[in-house]
Design a protein around this motif. Structure first.
Motif, PDB file in Angstrom:
ATOM      1  N   ASN A 180       0.805  -1.341  -0.044  1.00 43.76           N
ATOM      2  CA  ASN A 180      -0.318   0.000  -0.249  1.00 43.76           C
ATOM      3  C   ASN A 180       1.101   1.240   0.258  1.00 43.76           C
ATOM      4  N   SER A 181       1.850   0.856   1.285  1.00 42.46           N
ATOM      5  CA  SER A 181       3.184   2.493   1.048  1.00 42.46           C
ATOM      6  C   SER A 181       3.280   2.391  -0.460  1.00 42.46           C
ATOM      7  N   ARG A 182       3.748   1.669  -1.003  1.00 43.95           N
ATOM      8  CA  ARG A 182       4.401   1.559  -2.334  1.00 43.95           C
ATOM      9  C   ARG A 182       3.638   2.291  -3.320  1.00 43.95           C
ATOM     10  N   GLU A 183       2.680   1.634  -3.609  1.00 50.47           N
ATOM     11  CA  GLU A 183       1.659   2.373  -4.160  1.00 50.47           C
ATOM     12  C   GLU A 183       1.352   3.862  -4.073  1.00 50.47           C
ATOM     13  N   MET A 184       1.144   3.372  -2.406  1.00 46.90           N
ATOM     14  CA  MET A 184       0.916   5.735  -2.741  1.00 46.90           C
ATOM     15  C   MET A 184       1.667   6.193  -2.535  1.00 46.90           C
ATOM     16  N   ALA A 185       3.226   5.809  -2.771  1.00 38.38           N
ATOM     17  CA  ALA A 185       4.742   6.045  -3.041  1.00 38.38           C
ATOM     18  C   ALA A 185       4.347   6.234  -4.827  1.00 38.38           C
ATOM     19  N   LYS A 186       3.886   6.050  -5.465  1.00 33.78           N
ATOM     20  CA  LYS A 186       3.757   5.633  -6.903  1.00 33.78           C
ATOM     21  C   LYS A 186       3.435   7.085  -7.448  1.00 33.78           C
ATOM     22  N   LEU A 187       1.531   6.398  -6.504  1.00 29.21           N
ATOM     23  CA  LEU A 187       0.359   7.435  -6.969  1.00 29.21           C
ATOM     24  C   LEU A 187       1.022   9.222  -6.479  1.00 29.21           C
ATOM     25  N   GLN A 188       1.866   9.264  -5.131  1.00 29.71           N
ATOM     26  CA  GLN A 188       2.229  10.503  -4.663  1.00 29.71           C
ATOM     27  C   GLN A 188       2.888  11.558  -6.289  1.00 29.71           C
ATOM     28  N   THR A 189       4.016  10.632  -6.698  1.00 24.46           N
ATOM     29  CA  THR A 189       4.859  10.398  -7.403  1.00 24.46           C
ATOM     30  C   THR A 189       4.658  11.433  -8.947  1.00 24.46           C
ATOM     31  N   ALA A 190       3.326  10.700  -9.502  1.00 23.57           N
ATOM     32  CA  ALA A 190       3.046  10.770 -10.822  1.00 23.57           C
ATOM     33  C   ALA A 190       1.756  11.755 -10.074  1.00 23.57           C
ATOM     34  N   ALA A 214       3.906  10.871 -15.967  1.00 23.19           N
ATOM     35  CA  ALA A 214       2.872  10.477 -14.915  1.00 23.19           C
ATOM     36  C   ALA A 214       1.890  10.023 -15.392  1.00 23.19           C
ATOM     37  N   LYS A 215       1.428   9.683 -16.871  1.00 22.52           N
ATOM     38  CA  LYS A 215       0.363   9.446 -17.598  1.00 22.52           C
ATOM     39  C   LYS A 215       0.712   7.749 -17.538  1.00 22.52           C
ATOM     40  N   THR A 216       2.390   7.540 -17.606  1.00 20.21           N
ATOM     41  CA  THR A 216       2.601   5.682 -17.390  1.00 20.21           C
ATOM     42  C   THR A 216       2.466   5.456 -16.412  1.00 20.21           C
ATOM     43  N   MET A 217       2.774   5.912 -15.188  1.00 20.85           N
ATOM     44  CA  MET A 217       2.943   5.868 -13.905  1.00 20.85           C
ATOM     45  C   MET A 217       1.358   5.402 -13.578  1.00 20.85           C
ATOM     46  N   TYR A 218       0.272   5.787 -14.081  1.00 21.33           N
ATOM     47  CA  TYR A 218      -0.912   6.364 -13.692  1.00 21.33           C
ATOM     48  C   TYR A 218      -1.690   5.011 -14.263  1.00 21.33           C
ATOM     49  N   GLU A 219      -1.313   4.227 -15.883  1.00 15.90           N
ATOM     50  CA  GLU A 219      -1.675   3.179 -16.296  1.00 15.90           C
ATOM     51  C   GLU A 219      -0.966   1.997 -15.355  1.00 15.90           C
ATOM     52  N   GLY A 220       0.571   2.167 -14.938  1.00 12.44           N
ATOM     53  CA  GLY A 220       0.026   1.278 -14.286  1.00 12.44           C
ATOM     54  C   GLY A 220       0.171   0.764 -12.907  1.00 12.44           C
ATOM     55  N   LEU A 221      -0.957   1.853 -12.458  1.00 12.29           N
ATOM     56  CA  LEU A 221      -1.880   1.496 -10.947  1.00 12.29           C
ATOM     57  C   LEU A 221      -3.090   1.600 -11.789  1.00 12.29           C
ATOM     58  N   LYS A 222      -3.719   1.623 -12.864  1.00  9.56           N
ATOM     59  CA  LYS A 222      -4.883   1.083 -12.954  1.00  9.56           C
ATOM     60  C   LYS A 222      -5.939   2.166 -12.682  1.00  9.56           C
ATOM     61  N   GLU A 280      -7.401  24.538 -12.188  1.00 10.93           N
ATOM     62  CA  GLU A 280      -8.496  23.406 -11.623  1.00 10.93           C
ATOM     63  C   GLU A 280      -8.022  21.722 -11.271  1.00 10.93           C
ATOM     64  N   ILE A 281      -6.647  22.127 -12.525  1.00 10.02           N
ATOM     65  CA  ILE A 281      -5.433  20.576 -11.628  1.00 10.02           C
ATOM     66  C   ILE A 281      -5.488  21.215 -10.592  1.00 10.02           C
ATOM     67  N   GLU A 282      -4.577  21.947  -9.698  1.00  8.46           N
ATOM     68  CA  GLU A 282      -4.357  21.611  -8.284  1.00  8.46           C
ATOM     69  C   GLU A 282      -5.522  21.285  -7.077  1.00  8.46           C
ATOM     70  N   GLN A 283      -6.483  21.982  -7.794  1.00  5.72           N
ATOM     71  CA  GLN A 283      -7.490  21.080  -6.777  1.00  5.72           C
ATOM     72  C   GLN A 283      -8.451  19.636  -7.371  1.00  5.72           C
ATOM     73  N   GLU A 284      -7.660  19.021  -8.644  1.00  8.18           N
ATOM     74  CA  GLU A 284      -8.148  17.657  -8.884  1.00  8.18           C
ATOM     75  C   GLU A 284      -7.035  17.378  -7.575  1.00  8.18           C
ATOM     76  N   ARG A 285      -5.587  17.807  -8.015  1.00 16.33           N
ATOM     77  CA  ARG A 285      -4.977  16.865  -7.326  1.00 16.33           C
ATOM     78  C   ARG A 285      -4.843  17.132  -5.360  1.00 16.33           C
ATOM     79  N   ILE A 286      -5.185  18.391  -5.322  1.00 16.55           N
ATOM     80  CA  ILE A 286      -5.614  17.751  -3.905  1.00 16.55           C
ATOM     81  C   ILE A 286      -6.914  16.879  -3.305  1.00 16.55           C
ATOM     82  N   LYS A 287      -8.130  16.884  -4.111  1.00 17.50           N
ATOM     83  CA  LYS A 287      -9.478  15.927  -4.311  1.00 17.50           C
ATOM     84  C   LYS A 287      -8.775  14.480  -4.426  1.00 17.50           C
TER      85      LYS A 287
END
Length: 787
Positions: A540-550, A576-584, A648-655
């Motif tokens: 979970n931590s590794r997944e969260m780290a990848k998500l944070q990096t993306a 970032a898109k490549t990392m999101y695709e890896g996280l599905k 809008e992107i910043e708000q999206e990131r916070i959400k």
């Protein structure tokens, strides 16, 4: 009965003094017309002192029960009988060959008393608060008193007060000190039976003073005990002090009338008639005596057979005895019957017949009771404890009503044994249920619970004399160890698969870890369970780290786009898109593609703007100026649009960060629910699963993140499974309380839940078995109790 006319109160204490054990013994018995009190003092220096005192008292009382009389001859016979019993014990056991005891016997007809003693046990007779007489001792000190060489008050201090001339247990004849004539009793008289440990430490005057001071017998008894304790002697012998308070005295025994005068008068008046009838009368009397003799023989035979527990033979002998009494009924009619005394004995004969029938009735009950006991023992041995308890209870109810030969057959001891067997049967039944629960726990894979139940059952089996069952329990525990080993191998295999999937497929790896974790929980291995939790947390931590990096890459790309570096922004956003695709994470993939498209549009727009500026160089300066103004305005508008998009992107990131945090909360709640489930706390686990489900439902409804429906369904399944086990646990609790209706409802609900989640067939069969039992018990009628 003379006992009912009088009121004799007996109280006593018997203490070891400064000795290690108490070798004194006291006993008494009050029959309908006679009573007896006996105290004995075994010699401390001899082996078996406590045995000889008890044997002496019990032998005297035993003889008196068989031959109750009121004369000095019976006292002599009782002491001789006790001496005989002690000598038999001496010959039987070599180490008891020297044991002896002092003995005091007091008997009464509830109007007067007689006594006899051997050794230095002593009797005091108190009247109006003063000692009016006391028994003599068989000691050298007593001889000195009789020869006037020693004062009677100095006996208790003389060094030869314990040197006895005779005692029970001596070889040869014993000549007890017997009172010659009965001593009449008066109201409030007190008889005190003592051993040397009492009378050598308490003055007679002190007894009288304390008697006058104390308001009741209990307090006087307590004061005498304290007087012995407070003696100045360093060595205090065993001391016994028994008191008999005479509160009411029976009337004197009636003198039997002399029937010879009546017979003489009858002879004088009807000599002629008697001469004619004399032969018939004597013949009838002889027949009567012969019949009574045969009846007595049959009665004795019935008693003997009963003592041998040959109940059928005893009943047959009683029937023969009854037949003899029936013969007497035919002979008591007419003048012959009257003259021979049979007619006058009508009530006596009727009483004998009634007594005989009562004996037969009680013998039949004894026969049935002992049959029930034997059958109960067979059932108990074979493990049928419910049926054995029924037999024992039936025997117990019957034996409690028995009065015929109750003491000789040791009915009270048998009842105590039956109570012990009934209690043992209940406990052994509990052990059986624990063993069954252990079997069910093994079927369910809950090996720790199974071992706990097996160990508890084993302890009960051992404490209740069924060590033969323990070997089977140990075999089952050994089989559990083998199964645990196999289960461990399976869990380790699943864990290894999860380890291999961890670098490439986080979701499948996590699912495998959860499966391994559940297997370790079932096995009760808290250490391995914690290790799996750590691995899941690491994923979970590794997944969260990848998500944070993306998310950071998206933020960086938007910053580059805002800084008018669209090419660099496209490169960063593509990473970032490549990392999101890896996280599905398809939702964020779509968002990033939009940002890349905007960056590409911005590059195209800049290219077109540059071309237009070159074309405007050949136009008029005014037109160029206007074009520059328009281009500048368009550029400002585009920059404003980009700034708005960045916001809008910043708000999206916070959400997105908030959503990730909520997902982490749901995951932790699910893990807590799994832990509570493994501990059997099903209510808490259901609560945790419900909280995790609500979080996922909120995220799904917000449309901020696409959550797989399978995860919510998985949580629902876990919640229903916990609910099923909770119903089963509640059903077990109600079954223990015998609330079978409630237990039936709980087991039915549990079975429905287990079917809903497709739980294993073994678990469903176990619950169905419990449900059938509860249904059977709930529908049982009151008259089916013994079934």
């Amino acid at each position: 009965m003379r006992k009912d006319e009088s009121k004799f109160i007996t109280k006593f204490f018997s203490e070891p003094g400064t000795q290690k054990k108490n070798n004194d013994y006291f006993g008494f018995l009050q029959l309908d017309n006679y009573a007896i009190w006996v105290v004995a003092d075994g010699f401390d220096a001899e082996e078996g002192a406590e045995i000889v005192s008890k044997l002496a008292v019990e032998s005297v009382i035993e003889y008196f029960m068989l031959h109750p009389r009121f004369n000095t001859e019976v006292i002599k016979e009782m002491i001789d009988y006790a001496n005989l019993k002690i000598r038999e014990k001496q010959e039987e056991t070599e180490r008891y060959s020297l044991m002896h005891a002092s003995l005091l016997v007091v008997i009464s007809n509830y109007n007067s008393f007689l006594y006899g003693n051997v050794g230095n046990t002593r009797l005091y007779h108190m009247r109006n608060g003063y000692i009016v007489s006391q028994s003599r001792d068989d000691s050298i000190a007593q001889l000195l008193v009789e020869e006037e060489a020693l004062n009677v008050n100095d006996i208790k201090f003389h060094r030869q007060r314990n040197d006895l001339l005779q005692a029970v247990g001596d070889y040869g004849k014993i000549k007890p000190n017997l009172i010659k004539e009965p001593v009449s009793l008066e109201q409030n008289d007190v008889l005190c039976l003592t051993t040397i440990g009492f009378w050598e430490n308490v003055e007679e005057t002190e007894m009288e003073v304390e008697f006058s001071r104390q308001e009741n017998l209990d307090k006087w008894l307590e004061s005498m005990k304290n007087a012995v304790i407070s003696t100045l002697r360093d060595d205090v012998e065993n001391n016994t002090f028994a008191i008999v308070k005479i509160e009411e005295v029976a009337s004197p025994e009636p003198v039997e009338k002399d029937r010879r005068k009546l017979y003489l008068k009858a002879v004088l008046i009807g000599a002629a008639i008697l001469i004619i009838l004399l032969f018939l009368v004597f013949f009838n009397i002889a027949k009567k005596n012969e019949i009574l003799k045969r009846a007595t023989i049959y009665s004795q035979q019935a008693d003997d057979e009963l003592m041998k527990k040959n109940f059928n033979n005893s009943i047959e002998d009683l029937k023969l005895e009854l037949g003899e009494y029936e013969k007497l009924k035919s002979k008591r009619r007419g003048i012959i019957g009257f003259l021979s005394g049979i007619g006058q004995d009508k009530s006596k004969i009727d009483g004998l017949i009634a007594e005989n029938k009562k004996k037969m009735e009680q013998t039949e009950k004894l026969k049935k009771a002992f049959q029930d006991v034997n059958q109960g023992n067979e059932l108990f041995t074979s493990g049928n404890y419910d049926e054995a308890t029924e037999k024992y209870q039936a025997a117990k109810y019957a034996l409690e009503e028995i009065s015929y030969k109750r003491d000789e057959l040791n009915i009270n001891e048998i009842l105590e044994t039956l109570n012990t067997r009934i209690n043992s049967a209940s406990k052994l039944k509990e052990a059986q249920m624990l063993e069954i629960s252990g079997n069910q726990a093994v079927t369910a894979g809950n090996y720790n619970l199974a071992k706990e139940n097996y160990k508890a059952a084993s302890e009960i089996y051992l404490s209740n004399g069924r060590a033969d069952y323990v070997a089977n329990i140990e075999r089952k525990i050994s089989e559990i160890a083998d199964k645990e080993k196999t289960e461990y191998n399976g869990a380790m295999l699943v864990e290894n698969q999860a380890d291999m999937l961890s670098p490439t497929d986080i979701n499948k790896s996590r699912e495998a870890y959860y499966k391994a974790r559940e297997m370790y929980q079932t096995l009760g291995d808290a250490v391995k369970t914690q290790e799996i939790d750590n691995k899941i947390q690491e994923i979970n931590s590794r997944e969260m780290a990848k998500l944070q990096t993306a998310n950071n890459l998206v933020k960086e790309g938007l910053s580059q786009l805002a800084a008018n570096n669209p090419a660099e922004a496209i490169s960063t956003l593509t990473k970032a898109k490549t990392m999101y695709e890896g996280l599905k994470d398809q939702n964020n993939v779509s968002n990033v593609e939009k940002f890349i498209s905007q960056a590409q549009s911005f590059i195209k727009y800049e290219s077109e703007s540059e071309k237009k500026l070159k074309d405007l160089e050949v136009d008029y300066s005014e037109r160029l100026k206007q074009q520059e103004i328009m281009s500048h305005q368009a550029l400002i508008a585009k920059e404003a649009e980009i700034a708005a998009r960045q916001n809008e992107i910043e708000q999206e990131r916070i959400k997105r960060e908030q959503i990730n945090k909520r997902i982490d909360e749901a995951t932790n709640l699910e893990m807590q629910g799994d832990q509570q489930y493994s501990l059997g706390r099903y209510s808490e686990s259901m609560s945790k699963y419900e909280e995790a489900k609500k979080i996922l439902e909120e995220l799904k409804n917000s449309e901020d993140l696409e959550v797989q429906n399978s995860k919510i369904e998985y949580l629902d399944k876990k919640k229903v499974k916990s609910e099923g086990y909770l119903y089963e646990k509640e059903g077990d609790d109600e079954a223990k309380k015998k609330n079978w209706k409630e237990a039936e409802k709980k087991y039915q609900s549990s079975l429905e839940k287990m079917k809903e989640v497709n739980e294993s067939s073994e678990i469903q069969k176990s619950i169905e078995k419990k449900l059938k039992k509860a249904t059977k018990k709930a529908n049982k009628k009151w008259w089916q109790f013994w079934k």
